[in-house]
Scaffold this active site. Structure first.
Site, mmCIF file in Angstrom:
data_model
loop_
_atom_site.group_PDB
_atom_site.id
_atom_site.type_symbol
_atom_site.label_atom_id
_atom_site.label_comp_id
_atom_site.label_asym_id
_atom_site.label_seq_id
_atom_site.Cartn_x
_atom_site.Cartn_y
_atom_site.Cartn_z
ATOM 1 N N ALA A 100 35.025 42.799 39.333
ATOM 2 C CA ALA A 100 33.818 43.290 38.665
ATOM 3 C C ALA A 100 34.082 44.432 37.703
ATOM 4 C CB ALA A 100 32.798 43.716 39.712
ATOM 5 N N ASN A 101 35.019 45.301 38.058
ATOM 6 C CA ASN A 101 35.172 46.529 37.271
ATOM 7 C C ASN A 101 36.532 46.652 36.622
ATOM 8 O OD1 ASN A 101 32.544 47.492 38.139
ATOM 9 N ND2 ASN A 101 33.506 47.745 40.139
ATOM 10 N N CYS A 102 37.117 45.532 36.241
ATOM 11 C CA CYS A 102 38.419 45.567 35.597
ATOM 12 C C CYS A 102 38.267 46.150 34.205
ATOM 13 C CB CYS A 102 38.997 44.153 35.500
ATOM 14 S SG CYS A 102 40.478 43.950 36.456
ATOM 15 N N LEU A 103 38.973 47.215 33.927
ATOM 16 C CA LEU A 103 38.852 47.830 32.601
ATOM 17 C C LEU A 103 39.720 47.088 31.595
ATOM 18 C CD1 LEU A 103 38.915 51.618 33.467
ATOM 19 C CD2 LEU A 103 36.965 50.192 32.888
#
Lengths: 103, 130
Positions: A100-103
């Site tokens: 969800a929060n992969c940069l």
């Protein structure tokens, strides 16, 4: 082999995953899977079962370190197996949703 | 350094305290709060998590969320250590009011008095409540 993917190539139906599909996804990512890859793929799937979401890079590294030791639990090792974006690629090949929060 | 003071030693850091006070499976507020904490942790800024009121139920071991077809909050919360989210606090009186003890909880926590919580809030740059 008919499996449905989203437009980024993530498997839509997680229960449709098997080793053949993993090989197929890996090939489309130009990765030839060997035992070292499988070891990480299995861990990512175990993380998903335990924590009900796909791991981002930091928790993946820490989880691998915890399970397989310092030699493998580092970003360089994971980058060597799954270049550019290890967390995203591992999840993709392991048939898990995009982290969800992969940069 | 007191554990209630986030590590702001690096430049350009901003500390955030998440106050999680929602009951676990009534509505989706509790899930939103936990997802916000996980998302924030990616930025590697100092963050703390404080459970108060009905929010302490989120930490209860052995949640059987699959029986009500919900995502298991315990599964998500148990990943906090893997995200280096280790500043986890619980309001002592909320815990006592529900006859819970720290060994009923799925994460190691520090319990805080009212004064301790006031200090915790004062020491963070931003406070978000879910």
């Amino acid at each position: 082999m008919a499996a449905d993917f989203d437009k980024e190539g993530f498997l839509l139906d997680l229960s449709a995953w098997n080793r053949d599909i993993a090989e197929q996804i890996a090939r489309s990512e130009q990765i030839e899977l060997n035992a070292a890859h499988w070891e990480i793929i299995e861990l990512a799937r175990r993380f998903y079962t335990q924590h009900e979401h796909s791991p981002e890079m930091r928790p993946l590294v820490k989880y691998v370190k915890q399970e397989l030791g310092d030699d493998k639990g580092n970003s360089l090792y994971l980058l060597s197996l799954f270049p550019d974006s290890p967390a995203k690629r591992v999840s993709k090949i392991a048939g898990l949703p995009r982290p969800a929060n992969c940069l | 350094m007191s554990p209630l003071v986030p590590d702001n030693s690096m430049n350009n850091t901003k500390s955030t305290l998440f106050i999680l006070r929602s009951t676990p499976y009534q509505g989706h507020r509790a899930l939103e709060g936990i997802e916000a904490v996980l998302a924030a942790s990616v930025f590697e800024q100092p963050l703390g998590v404080l459970f108060i009121g009905d929010g302490v139920w989120q930490l209860k071991k052995q949640q059987q969320a699959e029986q009500i077809e919900r995502r298991n909050l315990a599964a998500l919360l148990s990943s906090f250590p893997l995200y280096d989210i280790e500043s986890v606090y619980v309001d002592e009186s909320s815990l006592e009011g529900k006859h819970l003890h720290s060994n009923d909880l799925l994460l190691p926590v520090s319990t805080l008095s009212a004064a301790g919580m006031a200090e915790l809030v004062a020491n963070h740059d931003t406070v978000l409540t879910f």
